[in-house]
Design a protein around this motif. Structure first.
Motif, PDB file in Angstrom:
ATOM      1  N   LEU A  51      -5.825  18.771  -5.263  1.00 44.53           N
ATOM      2  CA  LEU A  51      -4.400  18.487  -5.391  1.00 44.53           C
ATOM      3  C   LEU A  51      -3.797  18.133  -4.040  1.00 44.53           C
ATOM      4  O   LEU A  51      -3.018  17.189  -3.911  1.00 44.53           O
ATOM      5  CB  LEU A  51      -3.695  19.725  -5.962  1.00 44.53           C
ATOM      6  N   MET A  52      -4.186  18.877  -3.020  1.00 43.01           N
ATOM      7  CA  MET A  52      -3.643  18.601  -1.690  1.00 43.01           C
ATOM      8  C   MET A  52      -4.109  17.232  -1.195  1.00 43.01           C
ATOM      9  O   MET A  52      -3.405  16.581  -0.418  1.00 43.01           O
ATOM     10  CB  MET A  52      -4.061  19.692  -0.694  1.00 43.01           C
ATOM     11  N   ALA A  53      -5.298  16.803  -1.659  1.00 43.66           N
ATOM     12  CA  ALA A  53      -5.764  15.466  -1.280  1.00 43.66           C
ATOM     13  C   ALA A  53      -4.813  14.406  -1.824  1.00 43.66           C
ATOM     14  O   ALA A  53      -4.363  13.520  -1.087  1.00 43.66           O
ATOM     15  CB  ALA A  53      -7.179  15.238  -1.817  1.00 43.66           C
ATOM     16  N   TYR A  54      -4.497  14.516  -3.110  1.00 45.76           N
ATOM     17  CA  TYR A  54      -3.574  13.540  -3.691  1.00 45.76           C
ATOM     18  C   TYR A  54      -2.201  13.674  -3.053  1.00 45.76           C
ATOM     19  O   TYR A  54      -1.499  12.682  -2.822  1.00 45.76           O
ATOM     20  CB  TYR A  54      -3.480  13.734  -5.198  1.00 45.76           C
ATOM     21  N   SER A  55      -1.840  14.913  -2.775  1.00 49.78           N
ATOM     22  CA  SER A  55      -0.556  15.137  -2.123  1.00 49.78           C
ATOM     23  C   SER A  55      -0.511  14.397  -0.790  1.00 49.78           C
ATOM     24  O   SER A  55       0.477  13.741  -0.461  1.00 49.78           O
ATOM     25  CB  SER A  55      -0.369  16.641  -1.933  1.00 49.78           C
ATOM     26  N   SER A  56      -1.601  14.452  -0.023  1.00 46.55           N
ATOM     27  CA  SER A  56      -1.565  13.797   1.285  1.00 46.55           C
ATOM     28  C   SER A  56      -1.578  12.279   1.120  1.00 46.55           C
ATOM     29  O   SER A  56      -0.953  11.569   1.910  1.00 46.55           O
ATOM     30  CB  SER A  56      -2.703  14.285   2.167  1.00 46.55           C
ATOM     31  N   ILE A  57      -2.254  11.785   0.071  1.00 46.35           N
ATOM     32  CA  ILE A  57      -2.202  10.337  -0.188  1.00 46.35           C
ATOM     33  C   ILE A  57      -0.744   9.932  -0.422  1.00 46.35           C
ATOM     34  O   ILE A  57      -0.232   8.979   0.156  1.00 46.35           O
ATOM     35  CB  ILE A  57      -3.061   9.962  -1.409  1.00 46.35           C
ATOM     36  N   GLY A  58      -0.076  10.701  -1.274  1.00 44.84           N
ATOM     37  CA  GLY A  58       1.324  10.402  -1.573  1.00 44.84           C
ATOM     38  C   GLY A  58       2.192  10.488  -0.326  1.00 44.84           C
ATOM     39  O   GLY A  58       3.002   9.605  -0.058  1.00 44.84           O
ATOM     40  N   HIS A  59       1.971  11.525   0.467  1.00 52.45           N
ATOM     41  CA  HIS A  59       2.808  11.692   1.654  1.00 52.45           C
ATOM     42  C   HIS A  59       2.590  10.569   2.659  1.00 52.45           C
ATOM     43  O   HIS A  59       3.542  10.115   3.302  1.00 52.45           O
ATOM     44  CB  HIS A  59       2.534  13.047   2.300  1.00 52.45           C
ATOM     45  N   MET A  60       1.347  10.123   2.769  1.00 57.03           N
ATOM     46  CA  MET A  60       1.112   9.000   3.674  1.00 57.03           C
ATOM     47  C   MET A  60       1.833   7.758   3.158  1.00 57.03           C
ATOM     48  O   MET A  60       2.342   6.945   3.935  1.00 57.03           O
ATOM     49  CB  MET A  60      -0.393   8.735   3.819  1.00 57.03           C
ATOM     50  N   GLY A  61       1.888   7.629   1.830  1.00 54.61           N
ATOM     51  CA  GLY A  61       2.650   6.522   1.259  1.00 54.61           C
ATOM     52  C   GLY A  61       4.107   6.583   1.680  1.00 54.61           C
ATOM     53  O   GLY A  61       4.693   5.583   2.091  1.00 54.61           O
ATOM     54  N   PHE A  62       4.686   7.804   1.627  1.00 57.36           N
ATOM     55  CA  PHE A  62       6.087   7.932   2.036  1.00 57.36           C
ATOM     56  C   PHE A  62       6.264   7.567   3.504  1.00 57.36           C
ATOM     57  O   PHE A  62       7.223   6.904   3.889  1.00 57.36           O
ATOM     58  CB  PHE A  62       6.586   9.363   1.788  1.00 57.36           C
ATOM     59  N   ALA A  63       5.314   8.028   4.346  1.00 58.26           N
ATOM     60  CA  ALA A  63       5.430   7.702   5.768  1.00 58.26           C
ATOM     61  C   ALA A  63       5.360   6.189   5.966  1.00 58.26           C
ATOM     62  O   ALA A  63       6.078   5.623   6.792  1.00 58.26           O
ATOM     63  CB  ALA A  63       4.326   8.399   6.558  1.00 58.26           C
ATOM     64  N   LEU A  64       4.485   5.529   5.171  1.00 57.21           N
ATOM     65  CA  LEU A  64       4.352   4.072   5.297  1.00 57.21           C
ATOM     66  C   LEU A  64       5.654   3.358   4.925  1.00 57.21           C
ATOM     67  O   LEU A  64       5.908   2.253   5.402  1.00 57.21           O
ATOM     68  CB  LEU A  64       3.209   3.573   4.408  1.00 57.21           C
ATOM     69  N   VAL A  65       6.468   3.993   4.065  1.00 58.99           N
ATOM     70  CA  VAL A  65       7.757   3.394   3.719  1.00 58.99           C
ATOM     71  C   VAL A  65       8.579   3.183   4.987  1.00 58.99           C
ATOM     72  O   VAL A  65       9.190   2.134   5.198  1.00 58.99           O
ATOM     73  CB  VAL A  65       8.523   4.281   2.721  1.00 58.99           C
ATOM     74  N   ILE A  67       0.827  -1.207   0.000  1.00 56.41           N
ATOM     75  CA  ILE A  67       0.000   0.000   0.000  1.00 56.41           C
ATOM     76  C   ILE A  67       0.866   1.263   0.000  1.00 56.41           C
ATOM     77  O   ILE A  67       0.440   2.310  -0.498  1.00 56.41           O
ATOM     78  CB  ILE A  67      -1.040   0.011   1.147  1.00 56.41           C
ATOM     79  N   ALA A  68       2.085   1.145   0.503  1.00 58.83           N
ATOM     80  CA  ALA A  68       2.977   2.308   0.413  1.00 58.83           C
ATOM     81  C   ALA A  68       3.285   2.615  -1.040  1.00 58.83           C
ATOM     82  O   ALA A  68       3.194   3.764  -1.490  1.00 58.83           O
ATOM     83  CB  ALA A  68       4.267   2.052   1.185  1.00 58.83           C
ATOM     84  N   ILE A  69       3.635   1.577  -1.809  1.00 63.24           N
ATOM     85  CA  ILE A  69       3.960   1.785  -3.224  1.00 63.24           C
ATOM     86  C   ILE A  69       2.759   2.355  -3.967  1.00 63.24           C
ATOM     87  O   ILE A  69       2.847   3.341  -4.707  1.00 63.24           O
ATOM     88  CB  ILE A  69       4.417   0.465  -3.871  1.00 63.24           C
ATOM     89  N   LEU A  70       1.585   1.725  -3.728  1.00 57.92           N
ATOM     90  CA  LEU A  70       0.379   2.188  -4.425  1.00 57.92           C
ATOM     91  C   LEU A  70       0.071   3.639  -4.059  1.00 57.92           C
ATOM     92  O   LEU A  70      -0.268   4.451  -4.922  1.00 57.92           O
ATOM     93  CB  LEU A  70      -0.801   1.288  -4.059  1.00 57.92           C
ATOM     94  N   SER A  71       0.207   3.957  -2.780  1.00 57.01           N
ATOM     95  CA  SER A  71      -0.142   5.318  -2.355  1.00 57.01           C
ATOM     96  C   SER A  71       0.812   6.339  -2.955  1.00 57.01           C
ATOM     97  O   SER A  71       0.386   7.388  -3.451  1.00 57.01           O
ATOM     98  CB  SER A  71      -0.089   5.430  -0.835  1.00 57.01           C
ATOM     99  N   MET A  72       2.113   6.033  -2.900  1.00 55.33           N
ATOM    100  CA  MET A  72       3.081   6.993  -3.454  1.00 55.33           C
ATOM    101  C   MET A  72       2.826   7.190  -4.939  1.00 55.33           C
ATOM    102  O   MET A  72       2.808   8.318  -5.437  1.00 55.33           O
ATOM    103  CB  MET A  72       4.499   6.474  -3.236  1.00 55.33           C
ATOM    104  N   GLY A  73       2.629   6.065  -5.642  1.00 59.50           N
ATOM    105  CA  GLY A  73       2.435   6.158  -7.092  1.00 59.50           C
ATOM    106  C   GLY A  73       1.153   6.880  -7.438  1.00 59.50           C
ATOM    107  O   GLY A  73       1.144   7.806  -8.243  1.00 59.50           O
ATOM    108  N   TYR A  74       0.071   6.477  -6.791  1.00 61.16           N
ATOM    109  CA  TYR A  74      -1.217   7.089  -7.123  1.00 61.16           C
ATOM    110  C   TYR A  74      -1.205   8.574  -6.759  1.00 61.16           C
ATOM    111  O   TYR A  74      -1.673   9.420  -7.508  1.00 61.16           O
ATOM    112  CB  TYR A  74      -2.333   6.359  -6.376  1.00 61.16           C
ATOM    113  N   GLY A  75      -0.654   8.860  -5.575  1.00 59.78           N
ATOM    114  CA  GLY A  75      -0.587  10.258  -5.150  1.00 59.78           C
ATOM    115  C   GLY A  75       0.183  11.097  -6.147  1.00 59.78           C
ATOM    116  O   GLY A  75      -0.146  12.261  -6.390  1.00 59.78           O
ATOM    117  N   ALA A  76       1.222  10.518  -6.758  1.00 63.17           N
ATOM    118  CA  ALA A  76       2.023  11.281  -7.709  1.00 63.17           C
ATOM    119  C   ALA A  76       1.300  11.437  -9.040  1.00 63.17           C
ATOM    120  O   ALA A  76       1.159  12.547  -9.558  1.00 63.17           O
ATOM    121  CB  ALA A  76       3.374  10.604  -7.920  1.00 63.17           C
ATOM    122  N   PHE A  77       0.804  10.322  -9.578  1.00 68.17           N
ATOM    123  CA  PHE A  77       0.261  10.360 -10.937  1.00 68.17           C
ATOM    124  C   PHE A  77      -1.078  11.068 -11.017  1.00 68.17           C
ATOM    125  O   PHE A  77      -1.299  11.884 -11.901  1.00 68.17           O
ATOM    126  CB  PHE A  77       0.143   8.944 -11.494  1.00 68.17           C
TER     127      PHE A  77
END
Lengths: 483, 646
Positions: free
Chosen positions: A301-315, A280-290
């Motif tokens: 935009l900030m919503a996707y940004s936070s999805i991506g950032h949560m992905g990074f935290a999950l890393v 889910i970290a990979i999916l979140s980072m990727g989806y948040g970015a794309f």
């Protein structure tokens, strides 16, 4: 085990104080009407500040109370401080907005206080039951906050969507909790953890399924893919201070809760949940970015940004080490500050008395309001992870933890999606500085806003100079959690 | 200290004028650079008398430059007689050109920049001649190339000037490529780039062979050949000469300083400096002789047909450089440097005089629209006459001659006396070119200063004698053009100890030089007769029968076109090299870069990412049941993952 007739309430003093304060403020509001909203807001800020002091002055030792359902340790203390800072900032930012937008009702600050109590209980949860109670207290308040601007279609739609999907996730969470209870015979984290270490054998598949459901329910709260679907719609539909609140404090609470649940009782199953978290970290980072690349609305935009950032935290969490936990906490700290600053800036986007949310509306800000543009540029550079700003270090520590845990694929994918993600932050900076100026925003933006923007920008810009105390602090918090 | 000042004063002045020129204003920038270079020139003369004729060699360590493995050398200033002579030439001409330019550039809006470039050039040239190793030499070599580029393109709003600057740079690149290869070969063979070490070991290396391009060749021949390629580029010898005439797009003082007196002679200096290597490589020496002779002839013929006053002088320079090279090729290095020395005076004078004419004629450079200017600018006219006579090499052996007489005669005498490869060719070509030189010089003088005025009434009314600030430098140069030869001939070419150890000659080469001094009177006078004949012909064609040249040109139309078009070198290069390369570049750009690299690289990725972005965003349909479905699928996938693989 002999039970004290009255549980020790000292560890829960900040929560109890906030609960009492929320009730009192509700009374004030009920008796003095909506005209008192501003006063209620300020009083709520004061209450949060007092709670902050109480958390800080609480016992440094790890201690449990309420029959082991409630734990206070350095980890929860750190998380609560972040949450309280986020809450206070949201309350201050929202005051002008709710008055201007005609939603000045005293329930707003009170609801935020109630949600905050829920979050603080979440991070102190030491039992599946108290975990669920905390989550529901938080969520119920948030559902209402999402729909608070009840006379607009978008806001009510956002609230309803959040409510329905939240109920679904609660269901998953409960189902997972019941499976875990069924296979371990306990709801207490310590007891479950002890079972793992004693048995020293492969966890049963039923327990794993229960864990998957539990993680799914919590992943909904941190809006990790594929449980993120509510995020863009709710962020866009809710009023901006509500969005800011969603993006700041609950994310910290849910992420720290997820960390605690996975580390405290399930540390023995790290090999199992590491796979889920990695995925889910990979999916979140990727989806948040794309998905963010083509957004035109800054809240979305900030919503996707936070999805991506949560992905990074999950890393960092996926690393499953003390270093990993520490990196998650650093990430959350930096994420919190950057988002407070970003949303404060978004809340100043006002043209002729109307709030605007388009990225195009930022065009030419570099000429119209160079100071605000500079602040936004620093914040967005930081969100994109450009050194030497704080956002870079957040990412740096989580990737470092992942590499130390030999999760090379994860780290590489993380860096790649951070490159893709950099595009949309940089695009905003390009719009601000190189596009033909649009209508300039109203000024002045208010003393409180200036203060919040200034403080968060300074932190972001100068984290590089004084990371020492924060590193020591998060180190201590992470050490408290790991066995 | 004095030597350090000589080298670094112009450099410091260039920095000040270049960086703070705007702050200082025009006048201070001009004065700082001019005084710095003048001081440097005065010190150079002092150094000249201190160093030449003694065995004294000054070597001043400035800094330890590079130390990497076997490559280890310092930045040092080496002053021996050869360097001292070059100091005088460079700083002397440079100082005069600086003062001249104050007047010449008085209408230009970018004066500080111009003077900074001039001083920068001077500094680089001094670096070149004072180097004590090949890398430092190369630094100066490239430095003068850069300054030349900057000054040719000084009028950056003139497309022709920009094109000429780029052309000069590119053509020099070819030569520099050879030069750099030569330095690398030297390091490979000698494991050092210091002159002292290399020259000391050279006799040991002579006769050994080295693998080059898959062939086994004589080591020193390869090295000297590569070095000479560099010299050909810088000194505009045939095949690599095409940039020099175009370089006339730069301001005229620049042409005088860089493209006549100093930079273009760097190749001759290089050959003289590395004489211990060339002397041991007879094959290369033969090549040098032939290239020099061919260049002299080629440029001399082309100069006959040019109409642009500066281009005539430019080709003349090219031709005179040919003289110097074949002198060097015949091992008469001292004679080559002597001609370099005298040439600097009269050629700088001719250019500055031409500059005065152009200045007076409101930037008209075509000689067909001049004529009859002598009465309007008698001083300039007289000085141009003296310069041209000096160039034509007029004098009476043993009595008196203009500067050019001594050096040019000596070159021809060496060619007469020598039996080295190409000496015969060199002699006859040299003699023919002496005639051509006088002819085109006379043509220039008659077309410009005498005969009917062909300029418009208004232009003639406007024409005036150059201001004193421009004429004084010319007078100094005139003095040099008259007297430099007679005073220097003994020291430069006859004295045993003048050069110290700076030039190396084998026994037989010394003997030839000795023999050249003792030829019968009539041999010494033949070149002078050729020169006089040339001047006479010029007078006949352009004053007596001004209709004749056109008739001859008409009668020999192909020949005339051939000369007018400079032997079609530019056209051939254009067709053979420039166009194919442009096509190749265009193809690489359009197909290689545009379609393949960008197409699959940045553009392709961007399109892919945007496509992904569109699809990701489309997942967000807004329907509640889609969202719930996604969540359930997510859980189902995770659970099945563990059921089947966990």
């Amino acid at each position: 085990m002999p039970q004290a007739p009255v549980p020790d309430i000292l560890p829960a003093l900040p929560e109890i104080w906030l609960a009492v304060a929320a009730m009192l403020l509700l009374m004030v509001g009920a008796f003095r009407g909506n005209a008192s909203t501003r006063m209620v807001s300020w009083l709520a800020v004061v209450a949060v500040a007092i709670a902050f002091v109480l958390v800080l002055s609480g016992s440094k030792e790890t201690g449990t109370t309420f029959a082991g359902m409630f734990v206070v340790d350095s980890f929860s203390t750190f998380a609560k401080e972040l949450i309280l800072v986020g809450t206070a900032a949201t309350l201050v930012m929202s005051m002008d907005y709710i008055r201007r937008e005609g939603m000045e009702r005293f329930e707003f600050p009170v609801l935020i206080l109630l949600a905050t109590i829920g979050m603080m209980m979440m991070v102190s949860a030491n039992d599946l039951i108290s975990l669920y109670v905390g989550i529901e207290l938080q969520s119920l308040a948030l559902y209402v906050i999402a729909a608070f601007k009840r006379d607009t279609l978008k806001s009510t739609e956002a609230g309803l969507k959040y409510f329905v999907l939240g109920a679904l996730s609660s269901g998953m969470l409960l189902y997972g909790a019941s499976l875990i209870y069924g296979f371990t015979g306990s709801t207490n984290f310590e007891a479950i953890g002890a079972l793992y270490t004693q048995a020293g054998q492969e966890p049963s598949i039923g327990l794993i399924v229960g864990l998957v459901f539990l993680i799914s329910g919590l992943a909904f709260k941190v809006s990790a893919v594929p449980f993120h679907m509510w995020t863009p719609d709710v962020y866009e539909g809710a009023s901006t201070p509500a969005t800011a609140f969603f993006a700041i404090a609950p994310k910290v609470a849910a992420m720290t809760l997820l960390v605690r649940v996975l580390i405290a009782p399930f540390f023995g199953a790290v090999d199992d949940w590491q796979q889920i978290i990695t995925l889910i970290a990979i999916l979140s980072m990727g989806y948040g970015a794309f998905a963010a690349l083509r957004q035109a609305n800054i809240k979305r935009l900030m919503a996707y940004s936070s999805i991506g950032h949560m992905g990074f935290a999950l890393v960092g969490l996926a690393a499953g080490t003390e270093q990993g936990v520490q990196s998650v906490l650093i990430y959350l700290l930096i994420y919190l500050v950057m988002n407070i600053g970003a949303f404060a800036a978004i809340l100043t986007m006002r043209v002729k008395g109307q709030m605007v949310e388009g990225i195009d509306d930022l065009a030419g800000l570099g000429r119209n309001n160079p100071m605000l543009a500079l602040v936004l540029a620093i914040l967005f550079f930081s969100l994109a992870g450009i050194p030497p700003l704080a956002g870079f270090f957040g990412k740096f520590y989580v990737f470092l933890a992942a590499i130390d845990a030999q999760l090379y694929t994860l780290a590489v994918l993380g860096v790649l999606s951070s490159v893709v993600g950099a595009y949309y932050y940089l695009r905003i900076i390009k719009v601000m500085y190189f596009d033909e100026p649009a209508e300039s925003f109203e000024r002045p933006i208010g003393r409180e806003m200036t203060l919040i923007l200034g403080a968060s920008t300074l932190f972001t810009a100068f984290f590089v100079v004084f990371p020492g105390p924060f590193l020591a602090w998060t180190q201590q918090a992470a050490a408290a959690l790991l066995p | 200290m004095m030597f350090i000042l000589i080298v670094f004063l112009p450099g410091i002045a260039a920095l000040i004028a270049g960086l703070y020129g705007r702050l200082l204003g025009d006048r201070p920038a001009q004065l700082i650079t001019s005084f710095a270079v003048t001081l440097s020139a005065i010190l150079s003369i002092v150094a000249f008398f201190q160093i030449t004729g003694t065995d004294e060699v000054e070597r001043i360590q400035v800094l330890h430059w590079i130390s990497s493995g076997g490559l280890d050398f310092s930045w040092a200033i080496l002053v021996d007689p050869l360097t001292a002579v070059m100091f005088v030439v460079v700083n002397g001409v440079s100082a005069l050109v600086h003062w001249y330019s104050i007047g010449y550039m008085s209408h230009d809006p970018h004066k500080p920049r111009f003077f900074a470039y001039l001083s920068l050039f001077t500094f680089a040239m001094l670096m070149l001649v004072s180097a004590d190793n090949f890398v430092q030499l190369f630094f100066g070599w490239e430095g003068v190339g850069l300054a030349s580029y900057l000054l040719i393109g000084f009028w950056f709003d003139k497309p022709a000037a920009n094109a000429a600057a780029i052309k000069a740079f590119l053509v020099n690149r070819i030569g520099d490529f050879g030069f750099a290869l030569g330095i690398m070969a030297i390091f490979l063979v000698f494991n050092s780039v210091d002159y002292a070490t290399v020259f000391e070991k050279a006799p040991d290396v002579a006769g050994t062979s080295i693998g080059f391009l898959g062939m086994e060749l004589d080591t020193l021949t390869v090295i000297t050949f590569l070095l000479f390629i560099g010299a050909m580029g810088k000194s505009a010898q045939i095949f690599l000469h095409t940039w020099l005439p175009d370089a006339m797009e730069g301001p005229t003082p620049v042409s005088a300083l860089i493209h006549a007196a100093t930079m273009v002679t760097a190749g001759v200096f290089l050959v003289a400096r590395t004489s211990p290597l060339f002397e041991l490589a007879p094959i290369t020496l033969g090549f040098v002789t032939v290239v020099g002779a061919v260049t002299a002839l080629f440029a001399g013929t082309v100069a006959l047909a040019q109409n642009d006053i500066k281009r005539v002088i430019a080709y003349s320079t090219c031709s005179q450089l040919g003289y110097m090279f074949f002198a060097a090729g015949l091992s008469a290095y001292s004679v080559a440097i002597f001609h370099l020395f005298t040439h600097a005076f009269f050629k700088a004078l001719l250019f500055l005089g031409a500059g005065s004419v152009i200045h007076a004629m409101s930037d008209e450079q075509d000689m067909r629209r001049m004529g009859g200017l002598f009465s309007l600018m008698p001083l300039t006219g007289t000085m141009m006459w003296i310069g041209s006579i000096s160039l034509a090499g007029i004098g009476i052996s043993g009595v008196f001659g203009f500067s050019g007489f001594y050096s040019k005669d000596l070159i021809l005498e060496v060619a007469w006396a020598s039996d080295a490869f190409g000496a015969n060719l060199a002699y006859w070509v040299g003699l023919a070119v002496a005639l051509l030189t006088a002819l085109y010089s006379g043509r220039l003088l008659f077309m410009t200063f005498h005969g009917k005025a062909r300029a418009s009434q208004s232009a003639m009314a406007h024409a005036h004698e150059a201001p004193l600030s421009m004429n004084i430098p010319n007078m100094v140069l005139t003095l040099g053009a008259v007297l430099a030869g007679i005073f220097a001939v003994h020291g430069f070419t006859e004295s045993e100890e003048f050069w110290g150890d700076s030039l190396f000659m084998l026994e037989e080469s010394v003997a030839i030089l000795e023999a050249a001094h003792h030829l019968p009177f009539w041999v010494k006078m033949i070149p002078v007769l050729a020169g006089l004949l040339g001047l006479l012909l010029a007078w006949y064609f352009y004053i007596r029968r001004p209709d004749l040249p056109a008739k001859i040109a008409e009668a020999n139309r192909p020949l005339y076109q051939f000369l007018l078009n400079k032997w079609y070198f530019d056209e051939i290069y254009e067709a053979l090299l420039v166009r194919p390369m442009k096509l190749l570049g265009y193809a690489l750009w359009r197909i290689g870069d545009g379609r393949i690299i960008d197409g699959f690289g940045p553009d392709g990725f961007a399109a892919l990412v945007m496509g992904l972005a569109r699809r990701s965003a489309a997942l967000q349909s807004g329907f509640l049941y889609h969202y719930a479905f996604a969540m359930l699928i997510g859980v189902a996938v995770l659970v099945s993952w563990f059921l089947f693989f966990g």
